[in-house]
Design a protein around this motif. Structure first.
Motif, short mmCIF file in Angstrom:
data_model
loop_
_atom_site.label_atom_id
_atom_site.label_comp_id
_atom_site.label_asym_id
_atom_site.label_seq_id
_atom_site.Cartn_x
_atom_site.Cartn_y
_atom_site.Cartn_z
N ARG A 11 29.57 18.64 67.33
CA ARG A 11 28.72 17.79 66.52
C ARG A 11 27.54 18.54 65.96
O ARG A 11 26.74 17.97 65.22
CB ARG A 11 28.26 16.58 67.34
CG ARG A 11 29.38 15.57 67.57
CD ARG A 11 29.01 14.60 68.67
NE ARG A 11 27.67 14.04 68.47
CZ ARG A 11 26.80 13.81 69.44
NH1 ARG A 11 27.12 14.09 70.67
NH2 ARG A 11 25.62 13.30 69.19
N LEU A 12 27.41 19.81 66.32
CA LEU A 12 26.28 20.59 65.82
C LEU A 12 26.46 20.89 64.34
O LEU A 12 27.48 21.39 63.91
CB LEU A 12 26.18 21.92 66.56
CG LEU A 12 25.34 21.98 67.84
CD1 LEU A 12 25.22 23.43 68.27
CD2 LEU A 12 23.96 21.39 67.62
N THR A 13 25.49 20.56 63.56
CA THR A 13 25.55 20.94 62.15
C THR A 13 25.02 22.36 62.01
O THR A 13 24.38 22.90 62.91
CB THR A 13 24.67 20.02 61.29
OG1 THR A 13 23.32 20.24 61.66
CG2 THR A 13 25.02 18.56 61.50
N ARG A 14 25.30 22.93 60.88
CA ARG A 14 24.85 24.29 60.63
C ARG A 14 23.32 24.38 60.70
O ARG A 14 22.78 25.34 61.25
CB ARG A 14 25.35 24.73 59.25
CG ARG A 14 25.13 26.19 59.01
CD ARG A 14 25.83 26.66 57.75
NE ARG A 14 25.27 27.96 57.36
CZ ARG A 14 25.53 29.08 58.00
NH1 ARG A 14 26.37 29.10 59.01
NH2 ARG A 14 24.97 30.21 57.62
N MET A 15 22.64 23.37 60.16
CA MET A 15 21.18 23.39 60.20
C MET A 15 20.67 23.39 61.65
O MET A 15 19.72 24.10 61.98
CB MET A 15 20.59 22.16 59.48
CG MET A 15 20.59 22.25 57.98
SD MET A 15 19.94 23.81 57.34
CE MET A 15 18.20 23.59 57.74
N GLU A 16 21.32 22.60 62.50
CA GLU A 16 20.91 22.57 63.91
C GLU A 16 21.14 23.93 64.56
O GLU A 16 20.33 24.39 65.36
CB GLU A 16 21.69 21.49 64.66
CG GLU A 16 21.13 20.10 64.43
CD GLU A 16 22.06 19.00 64.93
OE1 GLU A 16 21.54 17.94 65.22
OE2 GLU A 16 23.28 19.23 64.99
N MET A 17 22.25 24.55 64.20
CA MET A 17 22.55 25.86 64.77
C MET A 17 21.50 26.88 64.35
O MET A 17 21.09 27.72 65.13
CB MET A 17 23.94 26.34 64.33
CG MET A 17 25.04 25.59 65.04
SD MET A 17 26.66 26.21 64.57
CE MET A 17 26.58 27.88 65.20
N ILE A 18 21.10 26.78 63.08
CA ILE A 18 20.09 27.73 62.60
C ILE A 18 18.77 27.48 63.32
O ILE A 18 18.07 28.42 63.71
CB ILE A 18 19.96 27.64 61.06
CG1 ILE A 18 21.24 28.19 60.42
CG2 ILE A 18 18.74 28.42 60.57
CD1 ILE A 18 21.37 27.93 58.93
#
Ligand SMILES: [Zn+2]
Length: 111
Positions: free
Chosen positions: A42-49
């Motif tokens: 469920r992690l979005t790319r923005m969250e990962m960044i």
């Protein structure tokens, strides 16, 4: 500081360094570049960044502390070790056991 105290402190520094080295390795792994097509739960790319930013700053502080501990280990046998650089009073062992890399007593840290 007695020899026994010095010995305990050396072990404490070595143990802290082991933990920090493991942290640094783990953090280095976690800040590898994120592939553009990464689909991770469920992690979005923005969250990962965002997470990556936190990991990078954790990595920097872990590396800084590691360097300070290394230098504490080099200084530990000198007569000045455990003496506050500001007031030249001995730093209590209790404090040194928590932050062996410190150069100042609590009082001088606050001022
Ligand atoms: Zn002091």
């Amino acid at each position: 500081m007695t020899e026994a105290e010095r010995h305990r402190l050396k072990e404490k520094i070595a143990a802290d360094m082991e933990i920090l080295k493991a942290d640094v390795d783990a953090l280095r792994d976690s800040i590898k570049p994120i592939p553009p097509d990464a689909a991770i739960g469920r992690l979005t790319r923005m969250e990962m960044i965002g997470n990556k930013g936190i990991c990078e700053s954790n990595l920097r502080s872990a590396q800084t502390r590691l360097t300070k501990l290394e230098s504490a280990l080099k200084r530990i046998d000198s007569v000045d070790f455990g003496i506050c650089v500001e007031c030249e009073e001995p730093i209590p062992l209790k404090r040194l056991m928590i932050v062996p890399e410190t150069l100042r007593c609590v009082h001088c840290m606050e001022t």
